[in-house]
Design a protein around this motif. Structure first.
Motif, short mmCIF file in Angstrom:
data_model
loop_
_atom_site.label_atom_id
_atom_site.label_comp_id
_atom_site.label_asym_id
_atom_site.label_seq_id
_atom_site.Cartn_x
_atom_site.Cartn_y
_atom_site.Cartn_z
N UNK A 50 0.84 -1.21 0.00
CA UNK A 50 0.00 0.00 0.00
C UNK A 50 0.87 1.26 0.00
N UNK A 51 1.92 1.24 0.77
CA UNK A 51 2.82 2.39 0.80
C UNK A 51 3.54 2.56 -0.54
N UNK A 52 3.94 1.45 -1.15
CA UNK A 52 4.62 1.52 -2.45
C UNK A 52 3.70 2.11 -3.51
N UNK A 97 -0.14 4.31 -14.66
CA UNK A 97 -0.89 4.88 -15.79
C UNK A 97 -1.14 6.35 -15.52
N UNK A 98 -1.03 7.14 -16.60
CA UNK A 98 -1.18 8.59 -16.51
C UNK A 98 -2.31 9.04 -17.43
N UNK A 99 -3.07 10.02 -16.98
CA UNK A 99 -4.08 10.61 -17.86
C UNK A 99 -4.19 12.10 -17.56
N UNK A 116 -1.30 4.05 -9.76
CA UNK A 116 -0.28 3.00 -9.67
C UNK A 116 -0.93 1.75 -9.08
N UNK A 117 -0.50 0.61 -9.59
CA UNK A 117 -1.04 -0.69 -9.15
C UNK A 117 0.13 -1.60 -8.85
N UNK A 140 -4.00 -0.52 -5.32
CA UNK A 140 -3.83 0.61 -6.22
C UNK A 140 -3.96 1.91 -5.45
N UNK A 141 -3.39 2.94 -6.03
CA UNK A 141 -3.47 4.28 -5.46
C UNK A 141 -3.58 5.27 -6.60
N UNK A 142 -4.33 6.34 -6.37
CA UNK A 142 -4.51 7.39 -7.38
C UNK A 142 -4.13 8.72 -6.77
#
Length: 154
Positions: A50-52, A97-99, A116-117, A140-142
């Motif tokens: 989760x931290x990563x 992934x970037x948007x 990021x996942x 994942x984190x956004x």
């Protein structure tokens, strides 16, 4: 005399069980501690994952928004995310992934959403069991990074 013989018999009957409490305690302690230690190991790996994911999304967003051109921005974001993944022991397993919310991405007050996942495998599970049952937890984190308002034109 009967009391002396009765006391001797009781003492002999009790001596047959001497030390059994220690064996029972050790058996129950091992039986309880092994799952507890596994639970702590699993929670530790999940927390690291989760931290990563969180750090990779945040740092990739910062690296992208501070780039001078869009050509180098994606490379900087990938490099920052890979450092964050590697720092927690997930090198090569994380995805990014970037948007952008418009064109060009690096315009003043432009928003870049970074996701990021990372997939965290459960510890001490053999590979043949992983083929049968999915024993991985995807995390994942956004992060939304905003380009500086007073940024010069790219």
């Amino acid at each position: 005399m009967t009391t002396w013989w009765a006391a001797l018999r009781r003492r002999r009957a009790c001596s047959a069980e001497n030390g059994s409490a220690v064996v029972e305690f050790v058996f129950l302690a091992v039986l309880m501690l092994v799952p507890l230690i596994y639970l702590v190991m699993t929670l530790g790996r999940l927390q690291a994952g989760a931290y990563a994911a969180s750090a990779a999304a945040r740092e990739a967003g910062r690296a992208y928004t501070t780039a001078s051109t869009e050509a180098e921005a994606e490379g900087r974001a990938d490099a920052a995310a890979s450092i964050a993944f590697e720092d927690q022991g997930f090198g090569g397993t994380g995805r990014l992934s970037l948007s952008c919310d418009g064109t060009p991405c690096l315009r003043p007050e432009g928003r870049i959403e970074v996701t990021s996942v990372v997939t965290v495998p459960l510890p001490l599970v053999p590979s043949f069991a992983r083929d049968v049952v999915p024993l991985e937890v995807p995390l994942s984190a956004t992060h939304v990074a905003v380009v500086d308002r007073f940024r010069g034109a790219p």
